[in-house]
Design a protein around this motif. Sequence first.
Motif, PDB file in Angstrom:
ATOM      1  N   TRP A 145       0.529  -1.140   0.202  1.00 51.99           N
ATOM      2  CA  TRP A 145       0.053   0.152  -0.097  1.00 51.99           C
ATOM      3  C   TRP A 145       0.921   1.155   0.136  1.00 51.99           C
ATOM      4  O   TRP A 145       0.545   2.064  -0.502  1.00 51.99           O
ATOM      5  CB  TRP A 145      -0.887  -0.082   1.332  1.00 51.99           C
ATOM      6  CG  TRP A 145      -0.162   0.204   2.570  1.00 51.99           C
ATOM      7  CD1 TRP A 145       0.323  -0.680   3.411  1.00 51.99           C
ATOM      8  CD2 TRP A 145       0.227   1.532   3.168  1.00 51.99           C
ATOM      9  NE1 TRP A 145       0.651  -0.088   4.491  1.00 51.99           N
ATOM     10  CE2 TRP A 145       0.719   1.242   4.187  1.00 51.99           C
ATOM     11  CE3 TRP A 145       0.086   3.026   2.709  1.00 51.99           C
ATOM     12  CZ2 TRP A 145       1.315   2.206   5.094  1.00 51.99           C
ATOM     13  CZ3 TRP A 145       0.630   3.952   3.443  1.00 51.99           C
ATOM     14  CH2 TRP A 145       1.229   3.554   4.736  1.00 51.99           C
ATOM     15  N   VAL A 149       0.610   4.567  -2.565  1.00 53.27           N
ATOM     16  CA  VAL A 149       0.181   5.910  -2.256  1.00 53.27           C
ATOM     17  C   VAL A 149       1.506   6.792  -2.452  1.00 53.27           C
ATOM     18  O   VAL A 149       1.231   8.048  -2.691  1.00 53.27           O
ATOM     19  CB  VAL A 149       0.108   5.804  -0.810  1.00 53.27           C
ATOM     20  CG1 VAL A 149       0.112   7.219   0.013  1.00 53.27           C
ATOM     21  CG2 VAL A 149      -1.303   5.137  -0.509  1.00 53.27           C
ATOM     22  N   TRP A 207      -9.630   2.081   6.953  1.00 55.52           N
ATOM     23  CA  TRP A 207      -9.088   1.608   5.745  1.00 55.52           C
ATOM     24  C   TRP A 207     -10.176   1.972   4.709  1.00 55.52           C
ATOM     25  O   TRP A 207     -11.245   1.524   5.039  1.00 55.52           O
ATOM     26  CB  TRP A 207      -8.367   0.331   5.869  1.00 55.52           C
ATOM     27  CG  TRP A 207      -7.026   0.387   6.516  1.00 55.52           C
ATOM     28  CD1 TRP A 207      -6.957   0.501   8.001  1.00 55.52           C
ATOM     29  CD2 TRP A 207      -5.904   0.217   5.998  1.00 55.52           C
ATOM     30  NE1 TRP A 207      -5.595   0.349   8.170  1.00 55.52           N
ATOM     31  CE2 TRP A 207      -4.958   0.544   7.118  1.00 55.52           C
ATOM     32  CE3 TRP A 207      -5.340   0.440   4.606  1.00 55.52           C
ATOM     33  CZ2 TRP A 207      -3.351   0.277   6.724  1.00 55.52           C
ATOM     34  CZ3 TRP A 207      -3.981   0.392   4.360  1.00 55.52           C
ATOM     35  CH2 TRP A 207      -3.134   0.165   5.482  1.00 55.52           C
ATOM     36  N   THR A 208      -9.796   2.104   3.491  1.00 57.19           N
ATOM     37  CA  THR A 208     -10.980   2.090   2.218  1.00 57.19           C
ATOM     38  C   THR A 208     -10.070   1.922   1.239  1.00 57.19           C
ATOM     39  O   THR A 208      -8.814   1.694   1.101  1.00 57.19           O
ATOM     40  CB  THR A 208     -11.619   3.579   2.401  1.00 57.19           C
ATOM     41  OG1 THR A 208     -12.676   3.070   1.365  1.00 57.19           O
ATOM     42  CG2 THR A 208     -10.757   4.546   1.910  1.00 57.19           C
ATOM     43  N   GLY A 209     -10.589   1.620   0.015  1.00 50.99           N
ATOM     44  CA  GLY A 209     -10.069   1.535  -1.298  1.00 50.99           C
ATOM     45  C   GLY A 209     -10.781   0.568  -2.204  1.00 50.99           C
ATOM     46  O   GLY A 209     -11.830   0.287  -1.668  1.00 50.99           O
ATOM     47  N   PHE A 213      -5.826  -1.109  -4.323  1.00 53.85           N
ATOM     48  CA  PHE A 213      -5.468   0.279  -4.002  1.00 53.85           C
ATOM     49  C   PHE A 213      -6.194   0.642  -2.762  1.00 53.85           C
ATOM     50  O   PHE A 213      -7.322   1.272  -2.821  1.00 53.85           O
ATOM     51  CB  PHE A 213      -6.160   1.013  -5.175  1.00 53.85           C
ATOM     52  CG  PHE A 213      -5.327   0.801  -6.558  1.00 53.85           C
ATOM     53  CD1 PHE A 213      -4.098   1.143  -6.859  1.00 53.85           C
ATOM     54  CD2 PHE A 213      -5.943  -0.056  -7.448  1.00 53.85           C
ATOM     55  CE1 PHE A 213      -3.466   0.756  -8.018  1.00 53.85           C
ATOM     56  CE2 PHE A 213      -5.185  -0.354  -8.524  1.00 53.85           C
ATOM     57  CZ  PHE A 213      -4.110  -0.079  -8.920  1.00 53.85           C
ATOM     58  N   ASP A 214      -5.830  -0.057  -1.835  1.00 54.04           N
ATOM     59  CA  ASP A 214      -6.425   0.179  -0.459  1.00 54.04           C
ATOM     60  C   ASP A 214      -5.418   1.146   0.313  1.00 54.04           C
ATOM     61  O   ASP A 214      -4.063   0.901   0.177  1.00 54.04           O
ATOM     62  CB  ASP A 214      -6.374  -1.258   0.459  1.00 54.04           C
ATOM     63  CG  ASP A 214      -7.408  -1.300   1.351  1.00 54.04           C
ATOM     64  OD1 ASP A 214      -8.232  -0.415   1.321  1.00 54.04           O
ATOM     65  OD2 ASP A 214      -7.639  -2.259   2.366  1.00 54.04           O
ATOM     66  N   PHE A 215      -5.797   1.854   1.334  1.00 54.54           N
ATOM     67  CA  PHE A 215      -5.082   2.928   2.205  1.00 54.54           C
ATOM     68  C   PHE A 215      -5.721   3.307   3.578  1.00 54.54           C
ATOM     69  O   PHE A 215      -7.054   2.882   3.653  1.00 54.54           O
ATOM     70  CB  PHE A 215      -4.586   3.969   1.133  1.00 54.54           C
ATOM     71  CG  PHE A 215      -5.917   5.158   0.859  1.00 54.54           C
ATOM     72  CD1 PHE A 215      -6.065   6.058   1.699  1.00 54.54           C
ATOM     73  CD2 PHE A 215      -6.800   4.575  -0.051  1.00 54.54           C
ATOM     74  CE1 PHE A 215      -7.265   6.961   1.428  1.00 54.54           C
ATOM     75  CE2 PHE A 215      -7.689   5.364  -0.553  1.00 54.54           C
ATOM     76  CZ  PHE A 215      -7.884   6.591   0.232  1.00 54.54           C
ATOM     77  N   VAL A 217      -7.452   5.634   5.257  1.00 52.53           N
ATOM     78  CA  VAL A 217      -7.853   7.018   4.702  1.00 52.53           C
ATOM     79  C   VAL A 217      -7.824   8.019   5.541  1.00 52.53           C
ATOM     80  O   VAL A 217      -7.705   9.503   5.343  1.00 52.53           O
ATOM     81  CB  VAL A 217      -9.369   6.712   4.354  1.00 52.53           C
ATOM     82  CG1 VAL A 217     -10.423   6.309   5.752  1.00 52.53           C
ATOM     83  CG2 VAL A 217     -10.042   8.035   3.837  1.00 52.53           C
TER      84      VAL A 217
END
Length: 382
Positions: A145, A149, A207-209, A213-215, A217
Amino acid sequence: MERNLWIDYLRTVITVLVVAHHAAMAYTTFAFFDTEVYIRSTSPVVDANRWIGLDVFMAFNDTFFMALMFFISGLFVFPALQKKGASAFTKERLLRLGLPFMVAVTFIIPFAYTPSYYISHNQFNFFDFVSDYLFVQQWPVGPPWFIWVLLVFNCIAALIPMHIYSAIGEKITRAAKLKPIQFFVVLFFIVLLSYAPVSIVLGHYAWTGFGPFDFQVNRFLFYFTFFMVGVVLGCTKWGNYFFKGKMLLGLPWSGWALKSLCAFVLFMLYTYCGIGVKWHGIIQSMVFSLLFVLCSICISFACLALFRAYLKKSNPAMDSLCKNAYGIYLLHYIPVSWLQFALLDTTLPVVLKFLIIFIVSLCSSWAMVYFLKKIKIVNRFV
């Protein structure tokens, strides 16, 4: 900005901390495993044996190490932009970061999560695993991740006119030299503003995505702030303004270490000992944010001051570790998760399990990268 030995070594030590951090995740008291959707678990493998000392270790790492990694990464952006131009810089970053990211999330991370699937289903079928991985677990990203980013941050940085960096950098360095206390206070509130509002609304571990492509938030702006501070300072000779001898903003590394210790003790008392538990939710979250940001800045400054003051001579082992650190970051999750899985049913003490996994994972991923980089295309991008 020329590459400095101490900065390279600091970045490498943070990579080693990342390996240790993931080795510890299976053994914290708060660890849990979701057998239905294992990506919701705190770790690909969770052991029944726990130790609160690893809670403290992980909490300490979490307050600063990825923020400091983004800051250090930002330091090298302006010189690269100046040398290559925005277009060539962006293309180079797409290859250097984007390509390894896609290889990692497509081939490396699935292998690291294979033990998770086996624990959840008590059997393994390749096609069922792939289907579950993509559609139930929604293509987990794991440690890479950070890479995607960082790529986004680099692309954003390339869009900003270079004269803006120079103008801001000049003001920041002058303020740091002439008014260090005021500079620290202003920096603290800027970082707090990047972290607190989103965290109060969404939570401190949100976390979201989509797919890989998760990060996290609530920390996106927080990490971006550290990165952009690095970019701005990278266009100046910031060391001449921030450091005087072995002092950073007027304090030696031991002074920053003491401030870090005090901030972290307060943070742990607040989060683990129930101080403020009866306060209103927003107040609780705001105090958490204040202490978290204070830890982030103080510990980062302590690390910067320590490494600049004392790491002046090259070491062959560290030089090799530096050259292979990027690859270690990409590969280490495989030996970590598989070793945690292999040691699940053993009666070894938790600390010994952790040390075995950390040391073997670090050394094995280091060795793998060393030999893989003998392949020209791997050496080019890793």
